[in-house]
Enzyme design. Structure first.
Site, PDB file in Angstrom:
ATOM      1  N   TYR A  58       0.830  -1.235   0.028  1.00  0.00           N
ATOM      2  CA  TYR A  58      -0.049   0.027  -0.064  1.00  0.00           C
ATOM      3  C   TYR A  58       0.978   1.396  -0.076  1.00  0.00           C
ATOM      4  O   TYR A  58       1.894   1.377   0.747  1.00  0.00           O
ATOM      5  CB  TYR A  58      -0.713  -0.053   1.053  1.00  0.00           C
ATOM      6  CG  TYR A  58      -1.633   1.272   1.454  1.00  0.00           C
ATOM      7  CD1 TYR A  58      -2.871   1.537   0.481  1.00  0.00           C
ATOM      8  CD2 TYR A  58      -1.355   2.303   2.217  1.00  0.00           C
ATOM      9  CE1 TYR A  58      -3.436   2.701   0.735  1.00  0.00           C
ATOM     10  CE2 TYR A  58      -2.076   3.544   2.222  1.00  0.00           C
ATOM     11  CZ  TYR A  58      -3.203   3.678   1.387  1.00  0.00           C
ATOM     12  OH  TYR A  58      -3.980   4.907   1.576  1.00  0.00           O
ATOM     13  N   GLY A  65      -5.524   5.791  -0.442  1.00  0.00           N
ATOM     14  CA  GLY A  65      -6.838   5.896  -0.037  1.00  0.00           C
ATOM     15  C   GLY A  65      -7.744   4.780  -1.009  1.00  0.00           C
ATOM     16  O   GLY A  65      -7.501   3.846  -1.140  1.00  0.00           O
TER      17      GLY A  65
END
Length: 206
Positions: A58, A65
């Protein structure tokens, strides 16, 4: 005049430590405790191994997001943290004073020195230099605070590290690249994840 040296990474930072650093009564250093050194090295090693294995990380090989399902091509992984700092650099209003900025820097360094963020020794050392040399990023007071981290204000620290923001240094306001040059140092090159690691914290709110 400094009266002590506060080492980061060897023990938890105390409120008293932050007050002393904020008031310019202490310099800072990184602990040389073997367990701390291994923690930082392990975090960097783990991130490098994931990148070599084409792992999904990530904010490193994905967007942020709601864009976490968007893959980032390998050739753009090193650019991503730079764009993140620029995107959030939209603060407004007055800037924090020197005392407040030193408190923010020390609190952020304390968090990153836990060894869980995968940041490099070079980044930690640059934050030490900024505190000890009183090279203080101009951080606007108005912006996102506590919204998935103090993203806007902390982006000004990241931007200062890479030479794209202004700092107070030697009684002047100047671009951070110029300040680093006066110290005989190049600007920092953010590694994958380092932009996110600096910004996704609560040092300003703290």
């Amino acid at each position: 005049m400094t009266t002590s040296i506060i080492a980061f990474g060897g023990r938890p930072l105390t409120i008293k430590d932050v007050v002393e650093i904020a008031n310019g009564k202490a310099q800072v250093a990184l602990s040389d405790a073997p367990e701390f050194v291994e923690k930082v090295d392990a975090g960097v090693r783990f991130l490098n191994e994931l990148l070599e294995q084409d792992g999904v990380i990530y904010g490193v090989t994905t967007g942020y997001g709601d864009s976490c399902t968007v893959s980032v091509p390998e050739n753009l992984v090193n650019e991503l943290p730079i764009h993140l700092t620029r995107f959030h650099g939209c603060g407004l209003g007055d800037t924090f004073d020197e005392q407040e900025t030193r408190a923010i820097l020390s609190t952020r360094l304390s968090s990153l020195a836990q060894g869980y963020s995968g940041v490099s020794w070079e980044l930690l050392e640059r934050l030490v230099v900024m505190l000890n040399e009183n090279m203080l990023p101009l951080i606007p007071k108005e912006g996102s605070v506590g919204a998935s981290g103090d993203l806007t204000p902390l982006s000004y620290i990241a931007g200062a590290l890479i030479g794209e923001r202004d700092v107070r240094f030697r009684d002047k306001v100047m671009n951070s690249a110029e300040a680093f040059e006066l110290l005989g140092m190049p600007v920092h090159k953010l590694r994958p994840k380092e932009g996110l690691a600096i910004m996704n914290g609560t040092a300003v709110m703290t």
